[in-house]
Scaffold this motif. Sequence first.
Motif, PDB file in Angstrom:
ATOM      1  N   UNK A  73       3.057   8.360  -3.772  1.00 19.35           N
ATOM      2  CA  UNK A  73       3.295   9.556  -2.982  1.00 19.35           C
ATOM      3  C   UNK A  73       2.176   9.669  -1.952  1.00 19.35           C
ATOM      4  N   UNK A  74       2.532   9.803  -0.690  1.00 20.75           N
ATOM      5  CA  UNK A  74       1.561   9.757   0.397  1.00 20.75           C
ATOM      6  C   UNK A  74       0.419  10.742   0.178  1.00 20.75           C
ATOM      7  N   UNK A  75      -0.808  10.241   0.344  1.00 20.65           N
ATOM      8  CA  UNK A  75      -1.986  11.094   0.250  1.00 20.65           C
ATOM      9  C   UNK A  75      -2.492  11.292  -1.165  1.00 20.65           C
ATOM     10  N   UNK A  76      -1.878  10.619  -2.169  1.00 20.50           N
ATOM     11  CA  UNK A  76      -2.300  10.830  -3.551  1.00 20.50           C
ATOM     12  C   UNK A  76      -2.451   9.476  -4.231  1.00 20.50           C
ATOM     13  N   UNK A  77      -3.341   8.647  -3.691  1.00 18.93           N
ATOM     14  CA  UNK A  77      -3.470   7.270  -4.129  1.00 18.93           C
ATOM     15  C   UNK A  77      -4.042   7.137  -5.532  1.00 18.93           C
ATOM     16  N   UNK A  78      -4.747   8.147  -6.022  1.00 15.26           N
ATOM     17  CA  UNK A  78      -5.372   8.045  -7.325  1.00 15.26           C
ATOM     18  C   UNK A  78      -4.607   8.819  -8.399  1.00 15.26           C
ATOM     19  N   UNK A 153       2.115   2.122  -8.170  1.00 19.63           N
ATOM     20  CA  UNK A 153       2.216   0.790  -7.589  1.00 19.63           C
ATOM     21  C   UNK A 153       1.042   0.467  -6.679  1.00 19.63           C
ATOM     22  N   UNK A 154       0.384   1.486  -6.125  1.00 21.72           N
ATOM     23  CA  UNK A 154      -0.840   1.246  -5.369  1.00 21.72           C
ATOM     24  C   UNK A 154      -1.924   0.711  -6.296  1.00 21.72           C
ATOM     25  N   UNK A 190      -3.402  -8.320  -3.084  1.00 21.88           N
ATOM     26  CA  UNK A 190      -2.623  -7.226  -3.657  1.00 21.88           C
ATOM     27  C   UNK A 190      -1.495  -6.751  -2.772  1.00 21.88           C
ATOM     28  N   UNK A 191      -1.773  -6.553  -1.473  1.00 25.79           N
ATOM     29  CA  UNK A 191      -0.740  -6.092  -0.544  1.00 25.79           C
ATOM     30  C   UNK A 191       0.390  -7.099  -0.433  1.00 25.79           C
ATOM     31  N   UNK A 192       0.044  -8.370  -0.344  1.00 21.91           N
ATOM     32  CA  UNK A 192       1.061  -9.413  -0.231  1.00 21.91           C
ATOM     33  C   UNK A 192       1.889  -9.522  -1.510  1.00 21.91           C
ATOM     34  N   UNK A 238     -11.550  -1.579 -14.798  1.00 24.47           N
ATOM     35  CA  UNK A 238     -11.496  -0.324 -15.533  1.00 24.47           C
ATOM     36  C   UNK A 238     -11.316   0.855 -14.594  1.00 24.47           C
ATOM     37  N   UNK A 239     -11.942   0.783 -13.411  1.00 24.67           N
ATOM     38  CA  UNK A 239     -11.797   1.851 -12.431  1.00 24.67           C
ATOM     39  C   UNK A 239     -10.353   1.974 -11.972  1.00 24.67           C
ATOM     40  N   UNK A 240      -9.703   0.832 -11.721  1.00 28.67           N
ATOM     41  CA  UNK A 240      -8.301   0.843 -11.290  1.00 28.67           C
ATOM     42  C   UNK A 240      -7.414   1.431 -12.379  1.00 28.67           C
ATOM     43  N   UNK A 241      -7.611   0.966 -13.610  1.00 34.27           N
ATOM     44  CA  UNK A 241      -6.790   1.469 -14.709  1.00 34.27           C
ATOM     45  C   UNK A 241      -6.979   2.966 -14.894  1.00 34.27           C
ATOM     46  N   UNK A 242      -8.224   3.419 -14.818  1.00 37.08           N
ATOM     47  CA  UNK A 242      -8.501   4.828 -15.055  1.00 37.08           C
ATOM     48  C   UNK A 242      -7.905   5.750 -14.014  1.00 37.08           C
TER      49      UNK A 242
END
Length: 307
Positions: A73-78, A153-154, A190-192, A238-242
Amino acid sequence: MKKKTVLKVIALLFGLLFLSVIGYGIYLYNDIRHTANEMYDPLPNREGASPLRSASLQVGEPMSILLTGVDLTEGREDEVVGRADSIMVLTLNPAEGTTKMLSIPRDTRAEIVGRGTVEKINHAHAYGGAQMLIDSIEEAYGIPIDHYASINMAGFERLIDAFGGVTVYNDFEFEMDGSHFPEGTIELNGEEALKYTRMRYDDPRGDAGRANRQRDIIDALMQESASLGSITKVGEILDVLGTTVRTDLSLDVMWDYQSEYRPALGSTEQIEVSYTGETIDGIWYAIVSDEEKARVRSEMLSHLGLE
């Protein structure tokens, strides 16, 4: 392609929490605990089992897990918000040593429980998160959902970048959103990788081809996670997962489940829902008949020991 591949998603989301312990020792336990606490998002009034069950779920009994990949959802990457791009229900039976994987069409026309509308079932997650999606799936299919895990998915894209990319074999050359994917062995960031998994309209296999590419990426990511070099990237992982994964499984429950339900990975069966396409008020839907829902429900309930 191995049918166990999708099960590796669970190992990817949860097993990486324990990977760091192997590489660094017990001093990282606090970091792991912190990440698990960030991921932890319990469902109200469930207490670890679906209300469709007549008795509470005991550890070691057959159980079900909803896995969802959620569009950003745009603007809510985390945050893990937005429509569910992929919806899968897993039932694990450790006594039989088997797992069944049910893919639910995201365009299924269904009642959105708690909203009072009839629309595509994947909209439920955008309206009310995992709780509303689970309620809508249980209403539509009659299958109890005991636990869930959702990844933005981000976050999937960031996770691949945290591992330094992945290497896959591409069956045929194609273009997707400005990126070129030649035939043969290719390296993807990741983007690709996200673009690679989302292409379907130029694939003669359609959704089946898209699913194959998704499994290829997950396989490649699992190989990266098992490599020694990945150990040095634990902090970023761990940062990504969290920040991008949410689940109602606490760390203590994960520890219990990873040993109790490992036998269920011995044999895996994929189940697909048959449907017809229909355009209603200008919107295309996947229409699943009552007979098909009954067939799927019977098979899943039997595997859960509830029929």
